[in-house]
Design a protein around this motif. Structure first.
Motif, PDB file in Angstrom:
ATOM      1  N   SER A 207      -6.718  16.117  26.084  1.00 37.95           N
ATOM      2  CA  SER A 207      -7.501  16.795  25.044  1.00 37.95           C
ATOM      3  C   SER A 207      -8.228  15.779  24.171  1.00 37.95           C
ATOM      4  O   SER A 207      -9.386  15.989  23.786  1.00 37.95           O
ATOM      5  CB  SER A 207      -6.586  17.672  24.183  1.00 37.95           C
ATOM      6  OG  SER A 207      -6.063  18.735  24.939  1.00 37.95           O
ATOM      7  N   ASN A 208      -7.549  14.666  23.852  1.00 40.59           N
ATOM      8  CA  ASN A 208      -8.184  13.648  23.008  1.00 40.59           C
ATOM      9  C   ASN A 208      -9.442  13.102  23.658  1.00 40.59           C
ATOM     10  O   ASN A 208     -10.456  12.866  22.987  1.00 40.59           O
ATOM     11  CB  ASN A 208      -7.198  12.505  22.730  1.00 40.59           C
ATOM     12  CG  ASN A 208      -6.127  12.901  21.733  1.00 40.59           C
ATOM     13  OD1 ASN A 208      -6.282  13.883  21.005  1.00 40.59           O
ATOM     14  ND2 ASN A 208      -5.047  12.149  21.692  1.00 40.59           N
ATOM     15  N   GLU A 209      -9.376  12.878  24.969  1.00 36.91           N
ATOM     16  CA  GLU A 209     -10.549  12.382  25.688  1.00 36.91           C
ATOM     17  C   GLU A 209     -11.687  13.385  25.621  1.00 36.91           C
ATOM     18  O   GLU A 209     -12.853  13.031  25.380  1.00 36.91           O
ATOM     19  CB  GLU A 209     -10.177  12.101  27.150  1.00 36.91           C
ATOM     20  CG  GLU A 209     -11.339  11.631  28.005  1.00 36.91           C
ATOM     21  CD  GLU A 209     -10.994  11.504  29.483  1.00 36.91           C
ATOM     22  OE1 GLU A 209     -11.900  11.138  30.259  1.00 36.91           O
ATOM     23  OE2 GLU A 209      -9.842  11.801  29.860  1.00 36.91           O
ATOM     24  N   LEU A 210     -11.377  14.654  25.820  1.00 39.52           N
ATOM     25  CA  LEU A 210     -12.414  15.689  25.817  1.00 39.52           C
ATOM     26  C   LEU A 210     -13.024  15.873  24.433  1.00 39.52           C
ATOM     27  O   LEU A 210     -14.236  16.055  24.293  1.00 39.52           O
ATOM     28  CB  LEU A 210     -11.828  17.006  26.332  1.00 39.52           C
ATOM     29  CG  LEU A 210     -11.317  16.990  27.773  1.00 39.52           C
ATOM     30  CD1 LEU A 210     -10.685  18.326  28.132  1.00 39.52           C
ATOM     31  CD2 LEU A 210     -12.452  16.659  28.750  1.00 39.52           C
ATOM     32  N   TYR A 211     -12.174  15.824  23.394  1.00 34.60           N
ATOM     33  CA  TYR A 211     -12.707  15.921  22.038  1.00 34.60           C
ATOM     34  C   TYR A 211     -13.620  14.734  21.727  1.00 34.60           C
ATOM     35  O   TYR A 211     -14.654  14.887  21.074  1.00 34.60           O
ATOM     36  CB  TYR A 211     -11.570  15.986  21.008  1.00 34.60           C
ATOM     37  CG  TYR A 211     -10.972  17.362  20.853  1.00 34.60           C
ATOM     38  CD1 TYR A 211     -11.764  18.459  20.496  1.00 34.60           C
ATOM     39  CD2 TYR A 211      -9.609  17.577  21.036  1.00 34.60           C
ATOM     40  CE1 TYR A 211     -11.218  19.726  20.345  1.00 34.60           C
ATOM     41  CE2 TYR A 211      -9.048  18.841  20.892  1.00 34.60           C
ATOM     42  CZ  TYR A 211      -9.855  19.913  20.540  1.00 34.60           C
ATOM     43  OH  TYR A 211      -9.319  21.160  20.398  1.00 34.60           O
ATOM     44  N   ALA A 212     -13.241  13.548  22.203  1.00 38.23           N
ATOM     45  CA  ALA A 212     -14.056  12.359  21.958  1.00 38.23           C
ATOM     46  C   ALA A 212     -15.426  12.491  22.620  1.00 38.23           C
ATOM     47  O   ALA A 212     -16.457  12.140  22.031  1.00 38.23           O
ATOM     48  CB  ALA A 212     -13.336  11.112  22.466  1.00 38.23           C
ATOM     49  N   ILE A 213     -15.448  13.012  23.842  1.00 34.18           N
ATOM     50  CA  ILE A 213     -16.726  13.208  24.536  1.00 34.18           C
ATOM     51  C   ILE A 213     -17.564  14.258  23.809  1.00 34.18           C
ATOM     52  O   ILE A 213     -18.768  14.073  23.582  1.00 34.18           O
ATOM     53  CB  ILE A 213     -16.485  13.641  25.999  1.00 34.18           C
ATOM     54  CG1 ILE A 213     -15.775  12.535  26.777  1.00 34.18           C
ATOM     55  CG2 ILE A 213     -17.818  13.993  26.679  1.00 34.18           C
ATOM     56  CD1 ILE A 213     -15.272  12.977  28.146  1.00 34.18           C
ATOM     57  N   SER A 214     -16.919  15.355  23.422  1.00 38.78           N
ATOM     58  CA  SER A 214     -17.629  16.433  22.722  1.00 38.78           C
ATOM     59  C   SER A 214     -18.222  15.937  21.411  1.00 38.78           C
ATOM     60  O   SER A 214     -19.361  16.284  21.059  1.00 38.78           O
ATOM     61  CB  SER A 214     -16.673  17.600  22.453  1.00 38.78           C
ATOM     62  OG  SER A 214     -16.191  18.149  23.649  1.00 38.78           O
ATOM     63  N   THR A 215     -17.460  15.122  20.694  1.00 40.02           N
ATOM     64  CA  THR A 215     -17.942  14.568  19.434  1.00 40.02           C
ATOM     65  C   THR A 215     -19.141  13.655  19.675  1.00 40.02           C
ATOM     66  O   THR A 215     -20.161  13.749  18.979  1.00 40.02           O
ATOM     67  CB  THR A 215     -16.818  13.784  18.733  1.00 40.02           C
ATOM     68  OG1 THR A 215     -15.746  14.678  18.426  1.00 40.02           O
ATOM     69  CG2 THR A 215     -17.324  13.141  17.450  1.00 40.02           C
ATOM     70  N   ARG A 216     -19.034  12.800  20.656  1.00 40.03           N
ATOM     71  CA  ARG A 216     -20.115  11.844  20.935  1.00 40.03           C
ATOM     72  C   ARG A 216     -21.411  12.564  21.299  1.00 40.03           C
ATOM     73  O   ARG A 216     -22.485  12.230  20.775  1.00 40.03           O
ATOM     74  CB  ARG A 216     -19.692  10.893  22.058  1.00 40.03           C
ATOM     75  CG  ARG A 216     -20.832   9.980  22.530  1.00 40.03           C
ATOM     76  CD  ARG A 216     -20.347   8.911  23.485  1.00 40.03           C
ATOM     77  NE  ARG A 216     -19.688   9.440  24.658  1.00 40.03           N
ATOM     78  CZ  ARG A 216     -20.309   9.905  25.736  1.00 40.03           C
ATOM     79  NH1 ARG A 216     -21.636   9.959  25.769  1.00 40.03           N
ATOM     80  NH2 ARG A 216     -19.620  10.348  26.778  1.00 40.03           N
ATOM     81  N   ILE A 217     -21.335  13.541  22.186  1.00 40.38           N
ATOM     82  CA  ILE A 217     -22.577  14.166  22.649  1.00 40.38           C
ATOM     83  C   ILE A 217     -23.178  15.115  21.610  1.00 40.38           C
ATOM     84  O   ILE A 217     -24.382  15.364  21.619  1.00 40.38           O
ATOM     85  CB  ILE A 217     -22.392  14.868  24.014  1.00 40.38           C
ATOM     86  CG1 ILE A 217     -21.343  15.980  23.940  1.00 40.38           C
ATOM     87  CG2 ILE A 217     -22.025  13.854  25.077  1.00 40.38           C
ATOM     88  CD1 ILE A 217     -21.165  16.714  25.265  1.00 40.38           C
ATOM     89  N   LEU A 218     -22.334  15.633  20.681  1.00 41.74           N
ATOM     90  CA  LEU A 218     -22.906  16.410  19.583  1.00 41.74           C
ATOM     91  C   LEU A 218     -23.617  15.470  18.616  1.00 41.74           C
ATOM     92  O   LEU A 218     -24.734  15.753  18.165  1.00 41.74           O
ATOM     93  CB  LEU A 218     -21.827  17.208  18.854  1.00 41.74           C
ATOM     94  CG  LEU A 218     -22.309  17.987  17.614  1.00 41.74           C
ATOM     95  CD1 LEU A 218     -23.413  18.983  17.981  1.00 41.74           C
ATOM     96  CD2 LEU A 218     -21.148  18.714  16.938  1.00 41.74           C
ATOM     97  N   ARG A 219     -22.991  14.344  18.309  1.00 45.56           N
ATOM     98  CA  ARG A 219     -23.609  13.389  17.384  1.00 45.56           C
ATOM     99  C   ARG A 219     -24.874  12.780  17.972  1.00 45.56           C
ATOM    100  O   ARG A 219     -25.790  12.399  17.229  1.00 45.56           O
ATOM    101  CB  ARG A 219     -22.597  12.303  17.014  1.00 45.56           C
ATOM    102  CG  ARG A 219     -21.463  12.849  16.152  1.00 45.56           C
ATOM    103  CD  ARG A 219     -20.454  11.795  15.754  1.00 45.56           C
ATOM    104  NE  ARG A 219     -19.439  12.391  14.889  1.00 45.56           N
ATOM    105  CZ  ARG A 219     -18.439  11.723  14.339  1.00 45.56           C
ATOM    106  NH1 ARG A 219     -18.318  10.412  14.570  1.00 45.56           N
ATOM    107  NH2 ARG A 219     -17.552  12.341  13.572  1.00 45.56           N
ATOM    108  N   GLU A 220     -24.917  12.682  19.300  1.00 46.50           N
ATOM    109  CA  GLU A 220     -26.128  12.191  19.960  1.00 46.50           C
ATOM    110  C   GLU A 220     -27.142  13.313  20.186  1.00 46.50           C
ATOM    111  O   GLU A 220     -28.207  13.090  20.756  1.00 46.50           O
ATOM    112  CB  GLU A 220     -25.755  11.542  21.296  1.00 46.50           C
ATOM    113  CG  GLU A 220     -24.938  10.264  21.138  1.00 46.50           C
ATOM    114  CD  GLU A 220     -24.436   9.716  22.460  1.00 46.50           C
ATOM    115  OE1 GLU A 220     -24.609  10.395  23.508  1.00 46.50           O
ATOM    116  OE2 GLU A 220     -23.868   8.608  22.464  1.00 46.50           O
ATOM    117  N   ASN A 221     -26.782  14.517  19.747  1.00 52.67           N
ATOM    118  CA  ASN A 221     -27.654  15.693  19.845  1.00 52.67           C
ATOM    119  C   ASN A 221     -28.069  15.981  21.287  1.00 52.67           C
ATOM    120  O   ASN A 221     -29.228  16.244  21.580  1.00 52.67           O
ATOM    121  CB  ASN A 221     -28.893  15.518  18.964  1.00 52.67           C
ATOM    122  CG  ASN A 221     -29.638  16.827  18.744  1.00 52.67           C
ATOM    123  OD1 ASN A 221     -29.056  17.911  18.840  1.00 52.67           O
ATOM    124  ND2 ASN A 221     -30.928  16.736  18.466  1.00 52.67           N
TER     125      ASN A 221
END
Length: 256
Positions: A207-221
């Motif tokens: 889950s931590n890995e998936l949240y990290a990816i989700s956070t990165r791609i939202l911040r990168e829009n």
């Protein structure tokens, strides 16, 4: 101070969303700008927040542009009815043109008027970004009683006016949850080679890995995540606010 805009067509519960988010950990302070934008200041997670509640009529879209440029992120409120959800298309186009990271919130889920997947499909026709469903509803008959997070695979039962209760995923929701989670992971793997490797090798990502990816791609829009709830009953508000706090970019990140 972190700032976000809440926008969308009339009757999608924008002001209620702002009220509920601002009241999660205390009271909010309100004021109005000359452009009809309602400003709400509040505290969450020991941080100062500002919410801009944009007026709904299409004539006010020009002022929405100014609000988006002043915001770290935005919440686009849409109807749970597919034929009404598409009324958010003009707002979606302005959001994408502004470059502001966005979370779609399908509000009023206590009034189900269609399938959530049809709402996403209807909106996707007007979006350049991929819309990533992050939650699925839990139903009892024709009533929606909770939601399941597709990353953590935790389920929550709504309680009117109270925090949702953590429950086991009901058997009736398991098949849909597995299907929607597989779709989410497939989309996320388009932005992360390690996750793609894990999926090919049939390894379960954390889950931590998936949240990290989700956070990165939202911040990168690069994507627009989709959350669900019912602001008038307080359902889904804490999850929405946590997404803003932990996943949406801060002003410092946007300036870099």
């Amino acid at each position: 101070m972190r700032c976000f805009t809440v926008l969308g067509p009339s009757q999608t519960g924008k002001s209620t969303v702002v009220e509920k988010l601002g009241s999660l950990e205390g009271a909010l302070r309100k004021s109005t700008s000359p452009y009809g934008l309602n400003l709400a200041e509040f505290t969450f997670g020991n941080e100062a927040w500002c919410a801009l509640d944009a007026p709904g009529p299409n004539e006010a879209l020009v002022h929405v542009q100014h609000a988006l440029l002043a915001s770290d992120a935005c919440i686009l409120c849409v109807s749970p009815a597919p034929d009404q959800a598409v009324l958010a298309a003009p707002y979606l186009k302005i959001i994408e043109a502004s470059g502001t990271p966005c979370i779609i919130f399908v509000n009023r889920m206590d009034e189900p008027r269609g399938r959530l997947r049809d709402v996403i499909a209807a909106l996707q026709d007007y979006a350049n970004h991929s819309l990533l469903l992050r939650q699925v509803p839990i139903r009892e008959g024709d009533k929606i009683v909770g939601s399941c997070d597709l990353i953590s695979e935790r389920a929550w039962r709504y309680r009117d006016g109270q925090p949702s209760a953590l429950i086991a995923i009901p058997d009736s929701a398991l098949e849909r949850e597995h299907e929607a989670r597989a779709e989410l992971l497939e989309h996320l793997s388009e932005f992360d080679d390690h996750l793609l490797e894990e999926l090919i090798e049939d390894r379960e990502p954390t889950s931590n890995e998936l949240y990290a990816i989700s956070t990165r791609i939202l911040r990168e829009n690069k994507v627009i995540p989709v959350l669900i709830g019912s602001a008038s009953h307080g359902n889904g508000m804490m999850r929405l606010m946590k997404a803003l706090r932990h996943e949406a970019p801060q002003a410092d990140a946007l300036r870099q």
